[in-house]
Write a protein that holds these residues in place. Structure first.
Motif, PDB file in Angstrom:
ATOM      1  N   GLU A  17       0.871  -1.172   0.000  1.00  0.00           N
ATOM      2  CA  GLU A  17       0.000   0.000   0.000  1.00  0.00           C
ATOM      3  C   GLU A  17       0.906   1.219   0.000  1.00  0.00           C
ATOM      4  OE1 GLU A  17      -2.799   3.140   1.292  1.00  0.00           O
ATOM      5  OE2 GLU A  17      -0.820   2.639   2.071  1.00  0.00           O
ATOM      6  N   ASN A  18       0.570   2.243  -0.782  1.00  0.00           N
ATOM      7  CA  ASN A  18       1.567   3.273  -1.080  1.00  0.00           C
ATOM      8  C   ASN A  18       1.908   4.227   0.057  1.00  0.00           C
ATOM      9  OD1 ASN A  18      -0.139   5.968  -2.921  1.00  0.00           O
ATOM     10  ND2 ASN A  18      -0.853   4.803  -1.168  1.00  0.00           N
ATOM     11  N   THR A  19       1.125   4.226   1.143  1.00  0.00           N
ATOM     12  CA  THR A  19       1.435   5.138   2.248  1.00  0.00           C
ATOM     13  C   THR A  19       1.984   4.414   3.477  1.00  0.00           C
ATOM     14  OG1 THR A  19      -0.835   5.041   3.120  1.00  0.00           O
ATOM     15  CG2 THR A  19      -0.341   6.764   1.506  1.00  0.00           C
ATOM     16  N   TYR A  20       2.362   3.151   3.329  1.00  0.00           N
ATOM     17  CA  TYR A  20       2.880   2.419   4.493  1.00  0.00           C
ATOM     18  C   TYR A  20       4.396   2.578   4.571  1.00  0.00           C
ATOM     19  CZ  TYR A  20       3.746  -1.212   7.945  1.00  0.00           C
ATOM     20  OH  TYR A  20       4.162  -1.896   9.061  1.00  0.00           O
ATOM     21  N   TRP A  21       4.836   3.499   5.392  1.00  0.00           N
ATOM     22  CA  TRP A  21       6.251   3.797   5.631  1.00  0.00           C
ATOM     23  C   TRP A  21       6.525   3.684   7.131  1.00  0.00           C
ATOM     24  CZ3 TRP A  21       9.832   6.592   2.131  1.00  0.00           C
ATOM     25  CH2 TRP A  21       9.345   6.697   0.827  1.00  0.00           C
ATOM     26  N   THR A  22       7.779   3.679   7.483  1.00  0.00           N
ATOM     27  CA  THR A  22       8.131   3.778   8.898  1.00  0.00           C
ATOM     28  C   THR A  22       7.860   5.192   9.394  1.00  0.00           C
ATOM     29  OG1 THR A  22      10.425   4.379   8.388  1.00  0.00           O
ATOM     30  CG2 THR A  22       9.958   2.039   8.710  1.00  0.00           C
ATOM     31  N   GLY A  23       7.834   5.332  10.726  1.00  0.00           N
ATOM     32  CA  GLY A  23       7.754   6.645  11.338  1.00  0.00           C
ATOM     33  C   GLY A  23       6.403   7.305  11.226  1.00  0.00           C
ATOM     34  N   GLY A  24       6.426   8.616  11.340  1.00  0.00           N
ATOM     35  CA  GLY A  24       5.238   9.453  11.267  1.00  0.00           C
ATOM     36  C   GLY A  24       5.680  10.858  10.952  1.00  0.00           C
ATOM     37  N   PRO A  25       4.779  11.832  10.987  1.00  0.00           N
ATOM     38  CA  PRO A  25       5.167  13.210  10.677  1.00  0.00           C
ATOM     39  C   PRO A  25       6.345  13.671  11.533  1.00  0.00           C
ATOM     40  CG  PRO A  25       2.785  13.013  10.808  1.00  0.00           C
ATOM     41  CD  PRO A  25       3.348  11.696  11.275  1.00  0.00           C
ATOM     42  N   TYR A  26       7.344  14.243  10.884  1.00  0.00           N
ATOM     43  CA  TYR A  26       8.532  14.704  11.609  1.00  0.00           C
ATOM     44  C   TYR A  26       9.239  15.777  10.795  1.00  0.00           C
ATOM     45  CZ  TYR A  26      11.778  11.991   8.609  1.00  0.00           C
ATOM     46  OH  TYR A  26      12.510  11.492   7.558  1.00  0.00           O
ATOM     47  N   SER A  27      10.202  16.396  11.407  1.00  0.00           N
ATOM     48  CA  SER A  27      10.979  17.435  10.742  1.00  0.00           C
ATOM     49  C   SER A  27      12.460  17.155  10.941  1.00  0.00           C
ATOM     50  CB  SER A  27      10.642  18.817  11.316  1.00  0.00           C
ATOM     51  OG  SER A  27      11.534  19.795  10.827  1.00  0.00           O
ATOM     52  N   THR A  28      13.263  17.474   9.938  1.00  0.00           N
ATOM     53  CA  THR A  28      14.725  17.326  10.056  1.00  0.00           C
ATOM     54  C   THR A  28      15.414  18.691  10.058  1.00  0.00           C
ATOM     55  OG1 THR A  28      14.924  17.064   7.648  1.00  0.00           O
ATOM     56  CG2 THR A  28      14.752  15.055   8.966  1.00  0.00           C
ATOM     57  N   VAL A  29      14.637  19.762  10.202  1.00  0.00           N
ATOM     58  CA  VAL A  29      15.205  21.119  10.177  1.00  0.00           C
ATOM     59  C   VAL A  29      16.051  21.355  11.428  1.00  0.00           C
ATOM     60  CG1 VAL A  29      14.662  23.580  10.133  1.00  0.00           C
ATOM     61  CG2 VAL A  29      13.264  21.965   8.819  1.00  0.00           C
ATOM     62  N   VAL A  30      17.244  21.910  11.228  1.00  0.00           N
ATOM     63  CA  VAL A  30      18.140  22.294  12.330  1.00  0.00           C
ATOM     64  C   VAL A  30      18.213  23.813  12.352  1.00  0.00           C
ATOM     65  CG1 VAL A  30      20.475  22.177  13.240  1.00  0.00           C
ATOM     66  CG2 VAL A  30      19.464  20.165  12.155  1.00  0.00           C
ATOM     67  N   LYS A  31      17.816  24.405  13.425  1.00  0.00           N
ATOM     68  CA  LYS A  31      17.727  25.863  13.494  1.00  0.00           C
ATOM     69  C   LYS A  31      19.101  26.529  13.541  1.00  0.00           C
ATOM     70  CE  LYS A  31      13.119  26.212  15.568  1.00  0.00           C
ATOM     71  NZ  LYS A  31      12.567  26.827  14.371  1.00  0.00           N
ATOM     72  N   ASP A  32      19.168  27.676  12.888  1.00  0.00           N
ATOM     73  CA  ASP A  32      20.315  28.588  12.958  1.00  0.00           C
ATOM     74  C   ASP A  32      21.589  28.045  12.331  1.00  0.00           C
ATOM     75  OD1 ASP A  32      18.768  30.487  14.287  1.00  0.00           O
ATOM     76  OD2 ASP A  32      19.224  29.600  16.245  1.00  0.00           O
ATOM     77  N   GLY A  33      21.476  27.022  11.491  1.00  0.00           N
ATOM     78  CA  GLY A  33      22.669  26.510  10.839  1.00  0.00           C
ATOM     79  C   GLY A  33      23.331  27.519   9.919  1.00  0.00           C
TER      80      GLY A  33
END
Length: 832
Positions: free
Chosen positions: A88-104
């Protein structure tokens, strides 16, 4: 006659009528699959639309795929124990998340200074510590379930055949046990959002099996994986698997799913025993598979997977198998039948597909190229439909909980290649999921632009996943590829080029402008005072010999690397931005926009590093005259502007053309499946069809599964499959230079043929035929009323009357068109 005897007579007659009705129904239902079986034996099928085999799949890579954009299955076609692997096309690991690192962004000027000073490893380490997204890696696409059917007394079979009919999107298997012929059909219905399997036999009461629907768990992580599932019966005619996604990289698995089968026997008996479903002595059986997750979008997983499955099954309630099958075929053929490609058929064209792939190495079988082209269109229709997720590395055919490269969206070539054929092969609506992804990823992409680079607009690097994260990932060796989103945005312009859909362009323009804004802020003057360059930059996955590169231990990836790829102003960056900036300015002109920013983009475009020829005569991959540390590197990043881009075509000189060829010669005809597809298209742009055909044959021999899904080394991927389709079009038809060019790279073996329904830029649909390498018939349908240009000396007629044409000194004939009209083109000279 008594009333009782009359009742018995009526019942007897009704029984006879019911038996007759069953036999007639069974005959009609099996007629099509039976016809295919007969046509295989009689060699009367179309070898450009049928894959067939005389043995079942022995491994996943040999199974046959079906899909409806959302649900996919790989069908093995076995006798004693059938396996259907399900996705099924939406079956992935994890859930909503962000990889943004502030002030880089505070560290960015220091990184740029180190790069310009030639201190590449120091810049690499500083980027790794401050600008990499966190988590450093992304989530994985997952396998959903497996349906197993166990048949008794089928150890020995005869007259075995299995097939995939691209004309109907149905895979089938047929074999004989003693005197009984068994058949199975499987298809994935888009209208009904279910996968359907039909089992029949030529003798009543002959179908008996045990069914088991099994979940999948990450066995490699079995001591700490969290992707638990349950297997349960549903009533007396169904089985279900329910579960959740795995936690991964510290991201909680919040996806919930339900997968279910409903079994409908005709005659015989059905019962449940724990998690086994048994059918005994049925005349025919239909199995319906439905599945869903709670995924709504990349930020919202509040859906109800159980209600969705119930809804899918409710929609097929009361419908017959014939109705569901007919609706599925009609929906599919409405798209697939738009285009037809015919190439010469030989005796080998009727061999089984795996035998054809071997025999073509020594004997011509042009129709196998037509089959590959059609298979690519089939894969795109089956895996990228309106409302589905876009095509990732394996799309909806993945049986691994730890798939190669996580089966993500890799945007330094692979995701783009998946959509190379979408416009030319008349599948424009199949690009909708890609456009939706671009819109989604601009969300985190704008946060990454601000926090990592201190820039406006949005940016995407070399990968994203279901959750549309956008920050650099995997490590600085890969993460400094900042033009992933820019490359994707060229597809927005291509869609407009092929459709002339003004409302689409209006919607797409802000996305194009957003990525242009990012690069207008990110570009930095080169120390030579002449250029604007990206810094940091990389040429995807290739290690240059400049900057004192040597193996070292990378703290981000915790392993030894050949060196660093970090640089300033790689050729692919400059070429993508040159094209994108040009497309953006053209889009502004079409939409009647004019402001100071657009003028600045025009000016910046002319300051990008131009194509350069290195000291060895080949096109430079980097701004500096460096060489690749890896011989025969698989990427052709610095030839982006030759294909799929335009800049190397627009700027081509005789010397540059030779430098392009030298790159191709240096890296050879081998490598991964997607790489070979790219080489085919590049040689086609250089108008060498025989070389492209040679590479195609090598691809079939070494980098294709038996069912024509491409390989990346040993890992199946759909990118090469779709890239081959695009390359075959490029061999037969080109329009990137502003005019139609027929048979620009025709291999000698493809002397005769027909291509109908293929599309070109300017919103024209073509049907043309050739014989002895010369075009004999051509008709052009105008979809938008644009001026049509063709590289040939021709006359043009509409409704039997010649119309006015204009001929240029460059050998181009052009004529005005009206939307919806079809024009018949006649060639004035015999020589093409």
């Amino acid at each position: 006659m008594t009333i009782q005897s009359l009742q018995h007579a009526i019942i007897k007659t009704e029984g006879a009528l019911l038996a007759f009705a069953f036999l007639l129904s069974a005959f009609l239902l099996s007629a099509q699959s039976n016809e295919i079986g007969v046509s295989i034996v009689s060699k009367s099928f179309n070898p450009a639309t049928l894959l067939w085999y005389n043995a079942p799949a022995t491994k996943w890579e040999e199974a046959l795929p079906v899909g409806n954009g959302r649900l996919g299955a790989m069908v093995f076609g076995k006798a004693g124990e059938e396996r259907v692997q399900l996705n099924e096309n939406t079956y992935w690991t994890g859930g909503p998340y962000s990889t943004v690192v502030k002030d880089g962004y505070h560290v960015l000027p220091q990184i740029q200074k180190l790069v310009f000073e030639g201190k590449y490893l120091e810049a690499h380490n500083l980027f790794g510590r401050n600008l990499m997204g966190y988590p450093v890696e992304q989530q994985k696409y997952q396998s959903l379930a497996n349906l197993h059917l166990f048949f008794e007394d089928q150890e020995t079979v005869s007259d075995y055949k299995r097939w995939l009919d691209l004309a109907t999107a149905i895979t089938g298997v047929e074999y004989m046990v003693n005197t009984i012929t068994y058949r199975r059909e499987v298809f994935s219905s888009a209208p009904h959002q279910t996968i359907v399997m039909r089992l029949t036999a030529n003798k009543q009461g002959s179908i008996s099996f045990k069914a088991n629907l099994r979940g999948v768990r990450n066995q490699a992580h079995s001591n700490y994986a969290t992707d638990y599932f349950r297997m349960d019966p549903v009533g007396n005619d169904g089985l279900a698997v329910t579960g959740k996604s795995a936690d991964y990289m510290g991201i909680e698995g919040t996806l919930k799913y339900e997968a279910r089968i409903k079994v409908v026997p005709e005659g015989g008996s059905i019962k449940i025993n724990g998690v086994d479903l048994m059918v005994q002595n049925a005349n025919a059986v239909t199995i319906y598979f439905a599945a869903a997750t709670n995924f709504l979008n990349y930020k919202d997983v509040s859906g109800d997977q159980h209600a969705r499955v119930e809804n899918y099954l409710q929609k097929i309630s009361g419908k017959t198998f014939e109705e569901i099958k007919s609706a599925s075929i009609a929906d599919y053929q409405k798209i697939f039948n738009r285009v037809s490609l015919k190439l010469p058929v030989t005796g080998n064209s009727f061999l089984s597909t795996d035998q054809r792939m071997g025999s073509i190495q020594n004997a011509a079988d042009p129709s196998l190229a037509a089959l590959s082209y059609n298979f690519g269109r089939y894969i795109l229709i089956s895996s990228s439909r309106q409302g589905s997720e876009p095509a990732n590395l394996q799309r909806i055919w993945n049986d691994d909980m730890n798939p190669a490269w996580d089966s993500k969206y890799t945007t330094n070539i692979n995701t783009e290649m998946n959509y190379w054929p979408v416009e030319s092969s008349n599948l424009s609506e199949c690009a909708e999921p890609l456009f939706h992804l671009i819109k989604d990823v601009a969300d985190q992409g704008s946060q990454v632009a601000k926090e990592h680079y201190g820039a406006r607009g949005w940016v995407l690097h070399q990968n994203t996943d279901l959750w549309r994260v956008a920050a650099p990932m995997d490590g600085p060796t890969w993460g400094t590829f900042t033009v992933g989103g820019a490359w994707l945005c060229t597809h927005l312009w291509e869609h407009y080029q092929y459709t002339r859909n003004l409302s689409f362009l209006k919607d797409a323009y802000p996305l194009m402008e957003g990525t242009v804004q990012f690069f207008m802020d990110f570009l930095i003057p080169h120390p030579n005072g002449k250029w604007l360059v990206t810094n940091p930059s990389t040429s995807p996955e290739n290690f240059p010999d400049g900057g004192g590169n040597k193996p070292y231990f990378d703290e981000v990836t915790a392993g030894y690397r050949e060196g660093t790829t970090i640089c300033a102003g790689s050729s692919i960056d400059m070429q993508i931005l040159y094209d994108l900036f040009g497309y953006y300015v053209e889009a502004a002109n079409v939409l009647g926009k004019s402001d100071a920013f657009i003028q600045k983009v025009r000016e910046a475009r002319e300051k990008l590093v131009p194509p350069q020829i290195g000291s060895n005569g080949s096109l430079q991959e980097w701004a500096d005259d460096w060489k690749s540390l890896e011989k025969n590197h698989r990427h052709f990043s610095h030839l982006y502007g030759l294909y799929p881009g335009k800049v190397l075509v627009d700027k081509m000189t005789p010397a540059l053309k030779e430098s392009y060829k030298k790159v191709l010669e240096e890296r050879g005809d081998g490598a991964a499946g997607w790489s070979r597809a790219w080489k085919m298209a590049l040689w086609a742009r250089l108008q060498d069809g025989d070389r492209a055909n040679k590479i195609f044959k090598g691809y079939l021999k070494e980098q294709s599964c038996k069912q024509l899904i491409a390989l990346c080394g040993k890992a199946p991927q759909v990118d090469g499959t779709l890239g081959v389709s695009a390359a075959i079009t490029e061999m037969l038809l080109q329009s990137h230079e502003g005019f139609i060019n027929l048979l620009p790279a025709l291999p000698a073996e493809w002397s005769d043929g027909l291509f109908k329904g293929v599309c070109v830029r300017g919103a024209f649909e073509l049907a043309f035929q050739w014989k002895d390498r010369k075009v004999t018939d051509l008709s052009i349908t105008s979809k938008a009323g644009e001026i049509c240009r063709i590289k040939a000396n021709v006359s043009v007629a509409f409704n039997g009357k010649r119309i006015s044409v204009r001929k240029t000194k460059e050998g181009i004939t052009e004529f005005n068109t009206q939307k919806g009209n079809q024009y018949v083109v006649t060639f004035e000279n015999a020589k093409r």
